[in-house]
Design a protein around this motif. Structure first.
Motif, mmCIF file in Angstrom:
data_model
loop_
_atom_site.group_PDB
_atom_site.id
_atom_site.type_symbol
_atom_site.label_atom_id
_atom_site.label_comp_id
_atom_site.label_asym_id
_atom_site.label_seq_id
_atom_site.Cartn_x
_atom_site.Cartn_y
_atom_site.Cartn_z
ATOM 1 N N ASN A 58 0.856 -1.179 0.000
ATOM 2 C CA ASN A 58 0.000 0.000 0.000
ATOM 3 C C ASN A 58 0.892 1.229 0.000
ATOM 4 O OD1 ASN A 58 0.430 -0.796 2.910
ATOM 5 N ND2 ASN A 58 -0.475 1.229 3.212
ATOM 6 N N TYR A 59 0.406 2.308 -0.580
ATOM 7 C CA TYR A 59 1.198 3.517 -0.763
ATOM 8 C C TYR A 59 0.418 4.755 -0.334
ATOM 9 C CZ TYR A 59 4.225 0.624 -3.681
ATOM 10 O OH TYR A 59 5.069 -0.355 -4.144
ATOM 11 N N GLY A 60 1.165 5.741 0.134
ATOM 12 C CA GLY A 60 0.561 7.031 0.354
ATOM 13 C C GLY A 60 0.174 7.649 -0.978
ATOM 14 N N ASP A 61 -0.873 8.443 -0.978
ATOM 15 C CA ASP A 61 -1.389 9.003 -2.231
ATOM 16 C C ASP A 61 -0.330 9.817 -2.976
ATOM 17 O OD1 ASP A 61 -4.764 9.636 -0.965
ATOM 18 O OD2 ASP A 61 -3.861 7.840 -1.860
ATOM 19 N N SER A 62 0.509 10.512 -2.231
ATOM 20 C CA SER A 62 1.458 11.416 -2.869
ATOM 21 C C SER A 62 2.613 10.692 -3.572
ATOM 22 C CB SER A 62 2.039 12.384 -1.826
ATOM 23 O OG SER A 62 2.739 11.666 -0.832
ATOM 24 N N VAL A 63 2.776 9.407 -3.324
ATOM 25 C CA VAL A 63 3.900 8.685 -3.934
ATOM 26 C C VAL A 63 3.460 7.587 -4.886
ATOM 27 C CG1 VAL A 63 5.270 9.166 -1.874
ATOM 28 C CG2 VAL A 63 4.180 6.918 -2.138
ATOM 29 N N LYS A 64 2.172 7.368 -4.990
ATOM 30 C CA LYS A 64 1.688 6.307 -5.871
ATOM 31 C C LYS A 64 2.168 6.525 -7.301
ATOM 32 C CE LYS A 64 -2.492 5.046 -3.326
ATOM 33 N NZ LYS A 64 -3.978 5.107 -3.295
ATOM 34 N N GLY A 65 2.669 5.462 -7.905
ATOM 35 C CA GLY A 65 3.154 5.547 -9.273
ATOM 36 C C GLY A 65 4.595 6.007 -9.384
ATOM 37 N N ARG A 66 5.164 6.491 -8.294
ATOM 38 C CA ARG A 66 6.555 6.961 -8.326
ATOM 39 C C ARG A 66 7.481 6.121 -7.447
ATOM 40 N NH1 ARG A 66 7.775 11.779 -6.272
ATOM 41 N NH2 ARG A 66 6.051 11.799 -4.767
ATOM 42 N N PHE A 67 6.960 5.603 -6.352
ATOM 43 C CA PHE A 67 7.751 4.825 -5.408
ATOM 44 C C PHE A 67 7.323 3.365 -5.463
ATOM 45 C CE2 PHE A 67 8.750 8.377 -2.083
ATOM 46 C CZ PHE A 67 9.204 9.186 -3.111
ATOM 47 N N THR A 68 8.279 2.486 -5.219
ATOM 48 C CA THR A 68 7.999 1.053 -5.177
ATOM 49 C C THR A 68 8.661 0.446 -3.948
ATOM 50 O OG1 THR A 68 7.917 0.928 -7.593
ATOM 51 C CG2 THR A 68 8.185 -1.138 -6.383
ATOM 52 N N ILE A 69 7.869 -0.252 -3.156
ATOM 53 C CA ILE A 69 8.401 -0.939 -1.985
ATOM 54 C C ILE A 69 8.546 -2.422 -2.293
ATOM 55 C CG2 ILE A 69 6.118 -1.348 -0.958
ATOM 56 C CD1 ILE A 69 7.417 -0.866 1.798
ATOM 57 N N SER A 70 9.603 -3.012 -1.786
ATOM 58 C CA SER A 70 9.815 -4.446 -1.989
ATOM 59 C C SER A 70 10.532 -5.005 -0.755
ATOM 60 C CB SER A 70 10.648 -4.698 -3.243
ATOM 61 O OG SER A 70 11.918 -4.075 -3.145
ATOM 62 N N ARG A 71 10.479 -6.308 -0.601
ATOM 63 C CA ARG A 71 11.148 -6.914 0.547
ATOM 64 C C ARG A 71 11.707 -8.277 0.185
ATOM 65 N NH1 ARG A 71 6.860 -7.876 5.264
ATOM 66 N NH2 ARG A 71 8.499 -9.203 6.163
ATOM 67 N N VAL A 78 13.871 -4.597 3.553
ATOM 68 C CA VAL A 78 12.850 -3.898 2.787
ATOM 69 C C VAL A 78 13.516 -2.742 2.067
ATOM 70 C CG1 VAL A 78 12.170 -2.430 4.740
ATOM 71 C CG2 VAL A 78 10.581 -2.803 2.852
ATOM 72 N N ASP A 79 13.150 -2.536 0.826
ATOM 73 C CA ASP A 79 13.711 -1.469 0.016
ATOM 74 C C ASP A 79 12.609 -0.521 -0.428
ATOM 75 O OD1 ASP A 79 16.152 -3.527 -1.775
ATOM 76 O OD2 ASP A 79 16.189 -2.635 0.222
ATOM 77 N N LEU A 80 13.013 0.705 -0.702
ATOM 78 C CA LEU A 80 12.104 1.690 -1.265
ATOM 79 C C LEU A 80 12.806 2.328 -2.459
ATOM 80 C CD1 LEU A 80 9.335 3.107 -0.881
ATOM 81 C CD2 LEU A 80 10.601 4.940 0.275
ATOM 82 N N GLN A 81 12.298 2.040 -3.635
ATOM 83 C CA GLN A 81 12.805 2.662 -4.844
ATOM 84 C C GLN A 81 11.983 3.900 -5.124
ATOM 85 O OE1 GLN A 81 15.511 1.805 -6.861
ATOM 86 N NE2 GLN A 81 15.051 3.780 -7.815
ATOM 87 N N MET A 82 12.664 5.043 -5.158
ATOM 88 C CA MET A 82 11.979 6.325 -5.336
ATOM 89 C C MET A 82 12.383 6.916 -6.678
ATOM 90 S SD MET A 82 12.430 7.849 -1.485
ATOM 91 C CE MET A 82 14.215 7.878 -1.590
ATOM 92 N N SER A 83 11.405 7.223 -7.488
ATOM 93 C CA SER A 83 11.659 7.788 -8.802
ATOM 94 C C SER A 83 10.853 9.068 -8.970
ATOM 95 C CB SER A 83 11.287 6.783 -9.906
ATOM 96 O OG SER A 83 12.007 5.579 -9.752
ATOM 97 N N SER A 84 11.219 9.832 -9.985
ATOM 98 C CA SER A 84 10.526 11.099 -10.267
ATOM 99 C C SER A 84 10.394 11.929 -8.999
ATOM 100 C CB SER A 84 9.147 10.828 -10.876
ATOM 101 O OG SER A 84 9.261 10.078 -12.061
ATOM 102 N N LEU A 85 11.484 12.049 -8.288
ATOM 103 C CA LEU A 85 11.453 12.734 -7.002
ATOM 104 C C LEU A 85 11.136 14.205 -7.159
ATOM 105 C CD1 LEU A 85 14.400 10.826 -5.371
ATOM 106 C CD2 LEU A 85 12.123 11.063 -4.361
ATOM 107 N N LYS A 86 10.414 14.710 -6.160
ATOM 108 C CA LYS A 86 10.005 16.107 -6.135
ATOM 109 C C LYS A 86 10.573 16.766 -4.881
ATOM 110 C CE LYS A 86 5.542 14.759 -8.157
ATOM 111 N NZ LYS A 86 4.078 14.789 -7.960
ATOM 112 N N ALA A 87 10.611 18.069 -4.903
ATOM 113 C CA ALA A 87 11.110 18.795 -3.733
ATOM 114 C C ALA A 87 10.301 18.455 -2.491
ATOM 115 C CB ALA A 87 11.066 20.300 -4.007
ATOM 116 N N ASP A 89 9.233 15.718 -1.593
ATOM 117 C CA ASP A 89 9.615 14.427 -1.035
ATOM 118 C C ASP A 89 10.749 14.567 -0.020
ATOM 119 O OD1 ASP A 89 9.180 13.063 -4.316
ATOM 120 O OD2 ASP A 89 7.827 12.835 -2.612
ATOM 121 N N THR A 90 11.292 15.755 0.100
ATOM 122 C CA THR A 90 12.369 15.993 1.061
ATOM 123 C C THR A 90 11.875 15.737 2.476
ATOM 124 O OG1 THR A 90 13.472 17.610 -0.357
ATOM 125 C CG2 THR A 90 13.907 17.736 2.011
#
Length: 116
Positions: A58-71, A78-87, A89-90
């Motif tokens: 499950n994902y927070g609305d603000s990161v859906k489609g940009r972040f991927t969690i895996s384990r 557990v890993d978090l792949q973050m793409s298309s990062l925005k300011a 997201d800091t």
């Protein structure tokens, strides 16, 4: 003594990618859900993404489609792949592990800074 050790993070330009990792160790109790949270200055800690032991995510609305969690259950990581990062997201990102009987532990936190 349960330990969650985080790695990754750092400084990246907007539109870039980063990967966070978290390794859990030291528990004889079953590890259930794992998750990533974040906390920006002046804001409450919020859920970024979660994953169950059988891989449901499950994902927070603000990161859906940009972040991927895996384990990796064999390594308790557990890993978090973050793409298309925005300011926006800091934040400081925290790993959370939930064990049987509701026992929860947190990682030490990792700073992610996205420059615009």
């Amino acid at each position: 003594q349960v330990q969650l050790v985080q790695s990754g993070g750092g400084l990246v330009q907007a539109g870039g990618s980063l990967r966070l990792s978290c390794a859990a160790s030291g528990s004889r109790v079953t590890l259930n859900a794992m998750a990533w949270y974040r906390q920006a200055p002046g804001k409450q800690r919020e859920l970024v993404a979660g994953i169950t032991s059988d891989g449901k995510t499950n994902y927070g609305d603000s990161v859906k489609g940009r972040f991927t969690i895996s384990r990796d259950n064999s390594k308790n990581t557990v890993d978090l792949q973050m793409s298309s990062l925005k300011a926006e997201d800091t934040a400081v990102y925290y790993c959370k592990a939930t064990y049987s009987w509701g026992l929860t532990y947190w990682g030490q936190g990792t700073q992610v800074t996205v420059s615009s």
